[in-house]
Motif scaffolding. Structure first.
Motif, mmCIF file in Angstrom:
data_model
loop_
_atom_site.group_PDB
_atom_site.id
_atom_site.type_symbol
_atom_site.label_atom_id
_atom_site.label_comp_id
_atom_site.label_asym_id
_atom_site.label_seq_id
_atom_site.Cartn_x
_atom_site.Cartn_y
_atom_site.Cartn_z
ATOM 1 N N GLN A 105 0.917 -1.253 0.013
ATOM 2 C CA GLN A 105 0.027 0.041 0.129
ATOM 3 C C GLN A 105 0.827 1.312 -0.161
ATOM 4 N N TRP A 106 0.461 2.264 -1.010
ATOM 5 C CA TRP A 106 1.257 3.638 -1.126
ATOM 6 C C TRP A 106 1.017 4.288 -0.016
ATOM 7 N N GLY A 107 2.136 5.079 0.645
ATOM 8 C CA GLY A 107 2.101 6.007 1.608
ATOM 9 C C GLY A 107 2.762 5.499 2.891
ATOM 10 N N ASN A 108 2.272 6.116 4.037
ATOM 11 C CA ASN A 108 3.114 5.922 5.344
ATOM 12 C C ASN A 108 2.694 4.245 5.454
ATOM 13 N N PRO A 109 1.912 3.541 5.261
ATOM 14 C CA PRO A 109 2.024 1.956 5.633
ATOM 15 C C PRO A 109 2.971 1.564 4.938
ATOM 16 N N TYR A 110 3.466 1.674 3.765
ATOM 17 C CA TYR A 110 4.442 1.237 3.096
ATOM 18 C C TYR A 110 5.934 1.513 3.812
ATOM 19 N N TYR A 111 5.912 2.759 4.061
ATOM 20 C CA TYR A 111 7.174 2.934 4.723
ATOM 21 C C TYR A 111 7.388 2.362 6.247
ATOM 22 N N THR A 112 6.205 2.160 7.010
ATOM 23 C CA THR A 112 6.207 1.626 8.103
ATOM 24 C C THR A 112 6.510 0.368 8.053
ATOM 25 N N LYS A 113 6.089 -0.455 6.953
ATOM 26 C CA LYS A 113 6.357 -1.818 6.997
ATOM 27 C C LYS A 113 7.919 -2.001 6.389
ATOM 28 N N LEU A 114 8.280 -1.352 5.441
ATOM 29 C CA LEU A 114 9.621 -1.178 5.174
ATOM 30 C C LEU A 114 10.643 -1.025 6.162
ATOM 31 N N ALA A 115 10.366 -0.091 7.007
ATOM 32 C CA ALA A 115 11.307 0.079 8.378
ATOM 33 C C ALA A 115 11.321 -0.969 9.274
ATOM 34 N N MET A 116 10.120 -1.674 9.494
ATOM 35 C CA MET A 116 9.956 -2.876 10.542
ATOM 36 C C MET A 116 10.725 -3.918 9.788
ATOM 37 N N ALA A 117 10.842 -4.145 8.486
ATOM 38 C CA ALA A 117 11.368 -5.481 7.897
ATOM 39 C C ALA A 117 12.922 -5.281 7.874
ATOM 40 N N ALA A 118 13.224 -3.944 7.774
ATOM 41 C CA ALA A 118 14.928 -3.552 7.637
ATOM 42 C C ALA A 118 15.250 -3.808 9.072
ATOM 43 N N SER A 119 14.684 -3.386 10.071
ATOM 44 C CA SER A 119 14.975 -3.361 11.581
ATOM 45 C C SER A 119 15.016 -4.878 11.939
ATOM 46 N N GLY A 120 14.138 -5.609 11.526
ATOM 47 C CA GLY A 120 14.030 -7.083 12.094
ATOM 48 C C GLY A 120 14.923 -8.149 11.196
ATOM 49 N N ASN A 121 15.650 -7.537 10.132
ATOM 50 C CA ASN A 121 16.391 -8.619 9.438
ATOM 51 C C ASN A 121 15.374 -9.581 8.745
ATOM 52 N N ARG A 122 14.451 -8.711 8.071
ATOM 53 C CA ARG A 122 13.276 -9.508 7.141
ATOM 54 C C ARG A 122 13.009 -8.815 5.899
ATOM 55 N N ALA A 123 14.137 -7.840 5.674
ATOM 56 C CA ALA A 123 13.864 -7.185 4.315
ATOM 57 C C ALA A 123 14.063 -7.781 3.079
ATOM 58 N N PRO A 124 13.409 -7.085 2.005
ATOM 59 C CA PRO A 124 13.576 -7.631 0.790
ATOM 60 C C PRO A 124 15.109 -7.311 0.018
ATOM 61 N N ASP A 125 15.180 -7.930 -0.989
ATOM 62 C CA ASP A 125 16.708 -7.559 -1.388
ATOM 63 C C ASP A 125 16.633 -6.182 -2.227
ATOM 64 N N LEU A 126 15.587 -5.817 -2.655
ATOM 65 C CA LEU A 126 15.308 -4.591 -3.423
ATOM 66 C C LEU A 126 14.121 -3.914 -3.012
ATOM 67 N N ALA A 127 13.867 -2.476 -3.093
ATOM 68 C CA ALA A 127 12.614 -1.951 -2.833
ATOM 69 C C ALA A 127 12.757 -0.535 -3.450
ATOM 70 N N VAL A 128 11.512 0.058 -3.523
ATOM 71 C CA VAL A 128 11.048 1.412 -4.150
ATOM 72 C C VAL A 128 10.946 2.248 -3.030
ATOM 73 N N MET A 129 11.582 3.646 -3.145
ATOM 74 C CA MET A 129 11.174 4.507 -2.157
ATOM 75 C C MET A 129 11.363 5.960 -2.701
ATOM 76 N N HIS A 130 10.602 6.812 -2.247
ATOM 77 C CA HIS A 130 10.597 8.399 -2.723
ATOM 78 C C HIS A 130 12.037 8.803 -2.028
ATOM 79 N N LEU A 131 12.719 9.553 -3.047
ATOM 80 C CA LEU A 131 14.066 10.198 -2.677
ATOM 81 C C LEU A 131 13.862 11.000 -1.651
ATOM 82 N N GLY A 132 12.787 11.840 -1.132
ATOM 83 C CA GLY A 132 12.938 12.713 -0.098
ATOM 84 C C GLY A 132 12.854 11.787 1.072
ATOM 85 N N ARG A 133 12.560 10.574 1.219
ATOM 86 C CA ARG A 133 12.430 9.705 2.422
ATOM 87 C C ARG A 133 13.835 9.233 2.831
ATOM 88 N N ILE A 134 14.750 9.314 2.070
ATOM 89 C CA ILE A 134 16.057 8.799 2.223
ATOM 90 C C ILE A 134 16.762 9.274 3.561
#
Length: 450
Positions: A80-109
């Protein structure tokens, strides 16, 4: 009746959050277990937030990659576009469950990289697959760099544009010899253009759609014209507020005049539908190109009018990122580099959705230059008005959430422009003291400003 124009949220979101698989380890011979099962050399897990027309175009690009690289098994998931996406991506990265590649808006880096939620790109490996820094707009590339490392590989920019109907504007005598909208260079000249166009608009249609009461668009349009005046929000190091309330008031008064002079309705108007029915102008994101083209309108699109001198129009960028993995490396990591490089280099299909490809050689491709109206507004790549580099900025970020409603209130007359400008500065000052939830520090403490 013309087709209903979808909103930004409808176009870019709406498939809902899909179930996403957990981590996959590498098997023997540097092949993942799932890749062995599918007879591929490697499996690349890829998350994105594209649905609607963008989703269709991305799937086509992925299928093209699969045909060219049959030994790479791409498992793509749309969230889902928006904050739900970024929340899920952050949780996956912090919990070592992240995908190999993802899309992000450049301003969120800036909100993710300092918190170690992203891994940097291997620029040497990108070069192996034909993507190098020199292939990109320098400003765009620099926005993806944090502490000297590249954290985002730009795919596009999506810009706010001034769409105009050639049939209406031609009748009003507002087109140049080339058939495109004649240039304007001051607020007075722009309002004369609107007054002239008003005589050619039939019925009770508004002359210009500018989403006066919508917070996100209000903020994007404000930032465009504020940047034209040379206004900034933060200092170069991101530590101090540099917001100029005088310049902000000037822009807010300009935006408000569109409502007070009757060129746009303050609330409750479907701007895109009005444009389909005969409004002379509408300010929309470039993602509206497929809708207007599909309706077979005779229309064009330019950057927002440079009424305050220098051209500037709000732009964001989709980019590829490497979500943090404790054991990043090996075949899956190389596969992620190969996939991202391929899509960036073969983004002509992506421009069908109205986006401006970030890969500079594409912008010189004869097939791209033949696209209408895309080729008309390609100059927006050189005139980007972007949000400040800070953890609270970027698409759906706190800055837009808090400032956007203030601008909208000024647009529709619920607040005075000068008072709104002071409120906007106050919002920025308070955000500087807030802790970045991704990194645990406020900018004043050295957190997440680049």
């Amino acid at each position: 009746m013309p087709p209903s124009l979808p909103s930004r949220r409808t176009v870019l979101g709406g498939l809902g959050t899909l179930a996403v698989a957990g981590s996959f380890g590498l098997a023997a011979a540097n092949r993942s277990a799932s890749a062995i099962a599918s007879d591929a050399d490697v499996r690349v897990r890829y998350w994105n937030l594209f649905s609607g027309g963008d989703g269709v175009n991305m799937i086509a690009m992925l299928n093209s990659f699969r045909r060219a690289n049959p030994r790479v098994d791409v498992k793509d998931s749309t969230l889902q576009w928006g904050n739900p996406y970024y929340t899920k991506l952050a949780m996956a990265a912090s919990g070592n469950r992240a995908p190999d590649l993802a899309v992000m808006h450049l301003g969120r880096i800036p909100g993710f990289a300092p918190g170690r939620l992203l891994d940097p790109w291997d620029v040497g490996l990108l070069g192996k697959y034909g993507v190098r820094e020199g292939d990109f707009n320098p400003v765009l590339w620099k926005r993806a760099v944090v502490d000297g490392k590249l954290y985002g590989l730009p795919l596009d920019i999506h810009a706010q544009l001034c769409f105009y109907r050639r049939d209406v504007c031609g009748k009003a005598g507002l087109l140049g010899d080339d058939g495109n909208l004649a240039a304007v260079s001051s607020p007075e000249e722009w309002f004369r253009t609107l007054k002239t166009a008003q005589k050619a608009v039939k019925g009770n249609l508004q002359v210009l759609g500018m989403k006066a009461s919508e917070p996100n668009f209000s903020w994007w349009f404000f930032l465009s014209f504020y940047t034209q005046l040379g206004g900034t929000c933060l200092s170069a190091d991101g530590q101090d507020v540099t917001f100029d309330t005088g310049k902000a008031t000037q822009v807010l008064e300009f935006l408000r005049q569109h409502v007070t002079d009757g060129y746009t309705a303050p609330v409750g108007i479907a701007d895109g539908e009005m444009f389909l029915n005969g409004s002379a102008f509408t300010w929309e994101g470039n993602w509206s190109v497929p809708v207007f083209t599909g309706a077979k309108l005779d229309y064009g699109a330019t950057e927002l009018p440079p009424v305050f001198g220098r051209p500037a129009t709000h732009a964001e960028s989709h980019c590829f990122v490497l979500p943090h993995q404790a054991a990043r490396g090996g075949a899956a990591n190389e596969g992620a580099h190969r996939l991202a490089a391929y899509i960036v280099k073969n983004a002509l299909a992506w421009s069908q959705g109205g986006h401006i490809p970030a890969y500079a050689p594409t912008l010189e491709d004869k097939d791209y230059l033949a696209l209408k109206p895309q080729a008309e507004y390609v100059s927006a790549m050189d005139h980007m008005a972007v949000e400040p580099s800070a953890w609270f900025a970027g698409s759906t970020g706190l800055l837009a959430q808090r400032i956007g409603p203030a601008v909208a209130a000024s647009n529709v007359g619920s607040a005075r422009p000068d008072a709104t400008a002071r409120r906007m500065k106050d919002v920025l000052e308070k955000l500087l003291t807030m802790k970045n939830p991704m990194a645990g520090k406020a900018i004043a403490e050295g957190g997440a400003a680049t």
